[in-house]
Scaffold this active site. Structure first.
Site, PDB file in Angstrom:
ATOM      1  N   HIS A   1       0.826  -1.205   0.000  1.00 51.12           N
ATOM      2  CA  HIS A   1       0.000   0.000   0.000  1.00 51.12           C
ATOM      3  C   HIS A   1       0.862   1.258   0.000  1.00 51.12           C
ATOM      4  CE1 HIS A   1      -3.798  -2.132   1.529  1.00 51.12           C
ATOM      5  NE2 HIS A   1      -3.905  -1.839   0.251  1.00 51.12           N
TER       6      HIS A   1
ATOM      7  N   ARG B   1      -5.278  -1.760 -20.085  1.00 46.46           N
ATOM      8  CA  ARG B   1      -5.027  -3.183 -20.367  1.00 46.46           C
ATOM      9  C   ARG B   1      -4.876  -3.910 -19.033  1.00 46.46           C
ATOM     10  NH1 ARG B   1      -1.992  -0.518 -24.716  1.00 46.46           N
ATOM     11  NH2 ARG B   1      -2.654  -1.383 -26.725  1.00 46.46           N
TER      12      ARG B   1
ATOM     13  N   ARG C   1     -10.402  -2.657 -19.844  1.00 43.69           N
ATOM     14  CA  ARG C   1     -10.669  -3.827 -20.679  1.00 43.69           C
ATOM     15  C   ARG C   1     -10.442  -5.070 -19.825  1.00 43.69           C
ATOM     16  NH1 ARG C   1      -6.528  -4.793 -25.399  1.00 43.69           N
ATOM     17  NH2 ARG C   1      -5.236  -5.623 -23.739  1.00 43.69           N
TER      18      ARG C   1
ATOM     19  N   GLU D   1     -12.185  -5.433 -32.609  1.00 43.62           N
ATOM     20  CA  GLU D   1     -10.806  -5.749 -32.987  1.00 43.62           C
ATOM     21  C   GLU D   1     -10.740  -6.777 -34.105  1.00 43.62           C
ATOM     22  OE1 GLU D   1      -8.429  -5.880 -28.877  1.00 43.62           O
ATOM     23  OE2 GLU D   1     -10.422  -6.751 -28.825  1.00 43.62           O
TER      24      GLU D   1
ATOM     25  N   ASN E   1      -4.821  -2.125 -33.459  1.00 48.24           N
ATOM     26  CA  ASN E   1      -3.681  -3.053 -33.544  1.00 48.24           C
ATOM     27  C   ASN E   1      -4.160  -4.412 -34.046  1.00 48.24           C
ATOM     28  OD1 ASN E   1      -2.148  -1.037 -32.380  1.00 48.24           O
ATOM     29  ND2 ASN E   1      -2.327  -1.860 -30.306  1.00 48.24           N
ATOM     30  N   ASP E   2      -5.236  -4.886 -33.429  1.00 49.71           N
ATOM     31  CA  ASP E   2      -5.755  -6.191 -33.843  1.00 49.71           C
ATOM     32  C   ASP E   2      -6.613  -6.096 -35.087  1.00 49.71           C
ATOM     33  OD1 ASP E   2      -4.743  -8.237 -32.125  1.00 49.71           O
ATOM     34  OD2 ASP E   2      -5.809  -7.246 -30.479  1.00 49.71           O
TER      35      ASP E   2
ATOM     36  N   ARG F   1       0.768  -8.898 -36.226  1.00 48.95           N
ATOM     37  CA  ARG F   1       1.238  -7.629 -35.664  1.00 48.95           C
ATOM     38  C   ARG F   1       2.629  -7.735 -35.065  1.00 48.95           C
ATOM     39  NH1 ARG F   1      -2.908  -6.670 -30.642  1.00 48.95           N
ATOM     40  NH2 ARG F   1      -1.303  -5.280 -29.833  1.00 48.95           N
TER      41      ARG F   1
ATOM     42  N   CYS G   1      -8.613   3.261 -30.692  1.00 47.48           N
ATOM     43  CA  CYS G   1      -7.358   3.192 -29.957  1.00 47.48           C
ATOM     44  C   CYS G   1      -6.351   2.335 -30.711  1.00 47.48           C
ATOM     45  CB  CYS G   1      -7.600   2.634 -28.553  1.00 47.48           C
ATOM     46  SG  CYS G   1      -8.014   0.899 -28.531  1.00 47.48           S
TER      47      CYS G   1
HETATM   48  C1  PEP Z   1      -5.790  -3.086 -30.160  1.00 45.72           C
HETATM   49  O1  PEP Z   1      -5.958  -4.224 -30.550  1.00 45.72           O
HETATM   50  O2  PEP Z   1      -5.733  -2.096 -30.893  1.00 45.72           O
HETATM   51  C2  PEP Z   1      -5.638  -2.808 -28.742  1.00 45.72           C
HETATM   52  C3  PEP Z   1      -5.614  -1.600 -28.267  1.00 45.72           C
HETATM   53  O3  PEP Z   1      -5.462  -3.852 -27.915  1.00 45.72           O
HETATM   54  P1  PEP Z   1      -4.060  -4.608 -27.731  1.00 45.72           P
HETATM   55  O4  PEP Z   1      -3.001  -3.827 -28.428  1.00 45.72           O
HETATM   56  O5  PEP Z   1      -3.854  -4.700 -26.275  1.00 45.72           O
HETATM   57  O6  PEP Z   1      -4.345  -5.922 -28.377  1.00 45.72           O
HETATM   58 MG    MG Z   2      -6.364  -5.798 -29.179  1.00 42.27          MG
END
Ligand code: PEP
Ligand code: MG
Length: 541
Positions: free
Chosen positions: A182, A289, A324, A422, A446-447, A457, A494
């Protein structure tokens, strides 16, 4: 010059005098009276201690409140009190009895299997020490600092940090402690650099006139030589100039030249970077995350997660935080979870993996729903690919709500639940997923790029798809926006892609009004958007 190594509990670099923080033992000189009288003294001291803890709880914010509440509850613990009563009945004074029982109780907690519970031993010692100090007539806030200092001690307790004027604590270094304690959590949330598990005889050197606490590099340097001192000064000045430059832009709201408001959020992994993101001007956390709470492959308990999410909310300072649920699998493997999937990216991950481990999912949902009673927290479900996935996952959410009601736990029953888009199927089926009750959408580029272009990726050879060659992803985002607009469902985008200023402009031009990306990219995105006139034709790529 003496150099000591330790483990970083809170980042940063500071320079200043060192003051040793003492937590004295029980006063043994006082004449021990009859057991009945000693017990009465103890009871009175416990009442006073709880009163002080209640005041600390009232003055604290977020997670810190729970720490002092926990300490009050500890003082009522029947097994602790039985143990003390036993020592007193056997002729011990109230203070030594309390000290001894506290050590034994803390020892029991330290032997627990669950690391989170083990870490609470320090709270037991902290609460009991307060009672002992009251019994011995010792002031509870012994350290009055008139110069900002680096505090060193065997162990730093939560109440040490919050009861000393924040401006007076430059940094913290302790021989014991842990980054998950803590005290460390509070140090991080207050932006105080801290080291734990510092090895060597640094405590024997007492108060020292000058020291460098370089938490980033795990070093405490007492009486540094000229070269170390100069280097530290240079780094401290550099960090503060950079901070000031960024701060100018960070404070500005993001409007494009034609007056379109764009919300800029940060994608984060825990309280430390939430705080940095807010400093960099993030208006909240667009994607937390949560799998970063899983340390060394060990699944955190509901309680542990609850504090983690509270820490994030606190670091966000009242701004919205979208958490998430665990996205375990693929490039984020955890021992024991589908380690040998033939094709990890197409194997179990995200909400599918969570549903395969219902108890784990349940604990996370309970922790999140409880945390959402203390701030603006939304829950996003990762890797939802169709309305069926959504409906099945929501059954788990309903079960978590039922369970919390049965337990009488405080939680926010109206917490918004949304999904990540995604995979292309989710983009195509957004309208159906929304019709099934999804309250917001976070597009994860990203996904989405990876699955749209069948481009791993993690494989650098496909970099072009993640930058310029991404028209299909923008089309999919068009589908998402078209499905969400009639229902006024919020959509954010994102991923690293959204952190590229040119791509961010493209998303905003197609109607996206909320971007979430890594904090380090936020200011560049903002600088670009401030210059963009959406009424003018787009610049050629
Ligand atoms: C994504 O997929 O864009 C994302 C933000 O999640 P991560 O990069 O954690 O898969
Ligand atoms: Mg993702």
């Amino acid at each position: 010059m003496w150099i000591y190594q330790g483990a970083k509990a809170s980042p940063g670099l500071v320079m200043g005098p060192v003051r040793r923080l003492e937590h004295g033992g029980a006063g043994l000189e006082r004449v021990v009276q009859a057991p009945g009288r000693e017990q009465a003294l103890l009871n009175a001291a416990v009442v006073l201690a709880k009163d002080e803890l209640r005041q600390l709880e009232d003055a604290a914010e977020g997670t810190d409140k729970d720490i002092f509440l926990f300490q009050q509850l500890m003082l009522d613990d029947p097994s602790l009190n039985q143990e003390i009563a036993g020592y007193i009945a056997a002729g011990a004074g109230a203070a030594p009895a309390m000290e001894r029982a506290a050590r034994i109780c803390a020892g029991r907690i330290e032997a627990a299997e669950d690391e989170y519970i083990r870490l609470r031993a320090v709270d037991v010692l902290d609460a009991c020490r307060r009672v002992v100090d009251i019994l011995d007539g010792r002031p509870r806030n012994p350290l009055r600092l008139d110069t900002p200092s680096i505090l060193v001690s065997e162990n730093i307790y939560p109440s040490d940090i919050v009861s000393i004027d924040r401006g007076m604590i430059l940094g913290l270094a302790s021989a014991g402690g842990s980054a998950q304690s803590h005290a460390a959590i509070i140090a991080r949330t207050m932006g105080i650099p801290a080291l734990v598990q510092v090895e060597g005889d640094f405590l024997d050197r007492g108060s020292v006139a000058g020291a460098v606490l370089d938490a980033d590099n795990g070093r405490l340097i007492l009486e540094p030589d000229e070269a170390v001192r100069k280097d530290a000064q240079r780094r401290i000045v550099g960090a503060s100039i950079l901070k000031k430059r960024l701060a100018v832009l960070a404070g500005e709201p993001c409007f494009t030249k034609d007056g379109t408001r764009v919300e800029l959020l940060a994608s984060c992994s825990g309280p430390e970077d939430v705080e940095l993101a807010i400093e960099a001007g993030a208006e909240g956390v667009g994607l937390l995350r949560s799998e970063f709470v899983i340390t060394q492959g060990r699944m955190p308990s509901e309680e542990e997660q609850y504090y983690f999410y509270l820490g994030c909310l606190q670091a966000a300072g009242g701004r919205p935080v979208t958490v998430r649920t665990f996205d375990i699998g693929a490039d984020g493997p955890v021992p024991g979870f589908e380690e040998d999937a033939p094709n990890p990216a197409l194997g179990m991950r995200g909400v599918r993996m969570s549903m395969l481990h219902p108890q784990l999912f349940h604990e996370q949902l309970c922790a999140l729903l409880r945390a959402s009673a203390h701030g603006s927290l939304r829950i996003a479900l990762p890797m939802v690919s169709c309305p069926e996935d959504w409906r099945m996952a929501m059954e788990h959410v309903k079960k978590a709500r039922r369970d919390l009601r049965r337990r009488g736990a405080v939680f926010n029953g109206d917490t918004e639940i949304g999904c990540m888009v995604e995979v292309p199927s989710a983009a195509v089926l957004t309208a159906e997923i929304l019709a099934a009750g999804c309250q917001f959408v976070v597009v994860g580029t990203n996904d989405l790029i990876q699955y749209t272009y069948a481009a791993d990726r993690l494989d650098g050879r496909f970099a072009a798809y993640f930058d310029g060659r991404c028209a299909a992803v923008h089309r999919l985002v068009d589908l998402v926006l078209a499905a969400a607009a009639p229902l006024a469902v919020p959509v954010s985008v994102c991923g690293l892609h959204a952190g590229s200023p040119n791509q961010a402009v493209r998303y905003v031009r197609q109607g996206v009004r909320c971007i979430s990306t890594e904090a380090a990219s936020l200011l560049a995105v903002k600088a670009r958007l401030l210059e963009e006139d959406l009424t003018a034709p787009p610049a050629a790529d």
